[in-house]
Design a protein around this motif. Structure first.
Motif, short mmCIF file in Angstrom:
data_model
loop_
_atom_site.label_atom_id
_atom_site.label_comp_id
_atom_site.label_asym_id
_atom_site.label_seq_id
_atom_site.Cartn_x
_atom_site.Cartn_y
_atom_site.Cartn_z
N GLY A 272 47.45 -70.04 -101.82
CA GLY A 272 48.15 -69.34 -102.83
C GLY A 272 47.37 -68.23 -103.96
O GLY A 272 47.76 -67.51 -104.31
N GLU A 273 45.99 -68.33 -103.51
CA GLU A 273 45.26 -67.20 -104.21
C GLU A 273 45.41 -65.73 -103.52
O GLU A 273 45.96 -65.46 -102.55
CB GLU A 273 43.62 -67.53 -103.47
N ASP A 274 45.52 -65.01 -104.79
CA ASP A 274 45.92 -63.57 -104.47
C ASP A 274 45.15 -62.81 -103.35
O ASP A 274 44.01 -63.18 -103.37
CB ASP A 274 46.20 -62.67 -105.75
N ARG A 275 45.60 -61.72 -102.81
CA ARG A 275 44.91 -61.15 -101.61
C ARG A 275 43.64 -60.86 -102.04
O ARG A 275 42.66 -60.74 -101.35
CB ARG A 275 45.85 -60.04 -100.95
N GLY B 284 41.75 -53.78 -96.14
CA GLY B 284 41.11 -54.69 -96.35
C GLY B 284 39.86 -54.21 -96.86
O GLY B 284 39.82 -53.30 -97.61
N LEU B 285 38.93 -54.86 -96.94
CA LEU B 285 37.61 -54.63 -97.39
C LEU B 285 36.41 -54.54 -96.20
O LEU B 285 36.24 -55.34 -95.66
CB LEU B 285 37.26 -55.57 -98.75
N ARG B 286 35.63 -53.72 -96.84
CA ARG B 286 34.08 -53.82 -96.04
C ARG B 286 33.01 -53.85 -96.93
O ARG B 286 33.07 -53.10 -97.71
CB ARG B 286 33.97 -52.61 -95.19
N VAL B 287 32.17 -54.95 -96.92
CA VAL B 287 31.09 -55.04 -97.91
C VAL B 287 29.64 -54.98 -96.99
O VAL B 287 29.51 -55.66 -96.32
CB VAL B 287 31.34 -56.15 -98.70
N VAL C 146 14.17 -59.22 -96.80
CA VAL C 146 15.35 -58.93 -97.16
C VAL C 146 16.27 -58.73 -95.99
O VAL C 146 15.76 -58.21 -95.23
CB VAL C 146 15.30 -57.71 -98.06
N HIS C 147 17.27 -59.29 -96.09
CA HIS C 147 18.41 -59.01 -94.81
C HIS C 147 19.61 -58.34 -95.13
O HIS C 147 19.82 -58.17 -96.62
CB HIS C 147 18.99 -60.65 -94.64
N VAL C 148 20.22 -57.55 -94.40
CA VAL C 148 21.37 -56.98 -94.72
C VAL C 148 22.57 -57.77 -94.18
O VAL C 148 22.72 -58.30 -92.95
CB VAL C 148 21.57 -55.62 -94.02
N GLY C 149 23.78 -57.87 -94.89
CA GLY C 149 25.10 -58.62 -94.36
C GLY C 149 26.00 -57.68 -94.52
O GLY C 149 26.42 -56.72 -95.60
N LEU C 150 26.93 -57.66 -93.54
CA LEU C 150 28.05 -56.70 -93.51
C LEU C 150 29.35 -57.75 -93.07
O LEU C 150 29.21 -58.62 -92.23
CB LEU C 150 27.99 -55.89 -92.26
N ARG C 151 30.37 -57.51 -94.00
CA ARG C 151 31.51 -58.36 -93.68
C ARG C 151 32.67 -57.43 -94.05
O ARG C 151 32.76 -56.61 -94.66
CB ARG C 151 31.51 -59.38 -94.95
N TYR C 152 33.62 -57.91 -93.21
CA TYR C 152 34.92 -57.13 -93.15
C TYR C 152 36.18 -58.41 -93.25
O TYR C 152 35.78 -59.38 -92.74
CB TYR C 152 35.39 -56.49 -91.91
N ALA C 153 37.23 -58.15 -94.23
CA ALA C 153 37.99 -58.92 -94.46
C ALA C 153 39.47 -58.46 -94.53
O ALA C 153 39.60 -57.31 -95.16
CB ALA C 153 37.70 -59.99 -95.43
N TRP C 154 40.54 -59.11 -94.01
CA TRP C 154 41.87 -58.64 -94.38
C TRP C 154 42.61 -60.04 -94.54
O TRP C 154 42.25 -61.05 -94.01
CB TRP C 154 42.35 -58.11 -92.96
#
Length: 115
Positions: free
Chosen positions: A6-9, A41-44, A56-64
């Motif tokens: 039920g968490e909002d988008r 969606g989002l890209r971070v 130091v690492h880099v992280g890339l995430r996409y979510a919809w």
């Protein structure tokens, strides 16, 4: 990480992508990312220090959040690498790949369930 039912988008996408992470070396780069199949969606992109190696690492995430009828699925792509250049050089290709992701069009409502 567990997304509450039920968490909002917007909240769910920010949690999935670590958009508000406090463990980053600098504030994450948060961008809206549209997909022809999954919608908005989002890209971070974020830089963080690995606890074990101190690199130091880099992280890339996409979510919809995919919603059809009464069913909801959160879709997430995760990439991480200690070589920031590798992620940054492949960003256009990864974006192109991300836009091809879809929930199978052959599935009827009610045939897929969250685990």
């Amino acid at each position: 990480m567990e997304i509450e039912e039920g968490e909002d988008r917007k909240t769910a996408l920010r949690e999935l992508t670590h958009a508000d992470a406090s463990y980053t070396v600098e504030p994450p780069i948060v961008e809206d990312f549209d997909s022809p199949h999954l919608g908005s969606g989002l890209r971070v992109l974020r830089y963080y220090q690995d606890e074990d190696s101190n690199e130091v690492h880099v992280g890339l995430r996409y979510a919809w959040r995919y919603e059809k009828s009464t069913e909801v699925a959160d879709v997430l792509i995760i990439l991480a690498d200690p070589d920031a250049g590798r992620i940054l050089r492949s960003l256009d290709d990864v974006d192109e790949f991300a836009r091809t992701i879809r929930i199978s069009p052959d599935e009827e409502p009610g045939t897929w369930n969250s685990s």
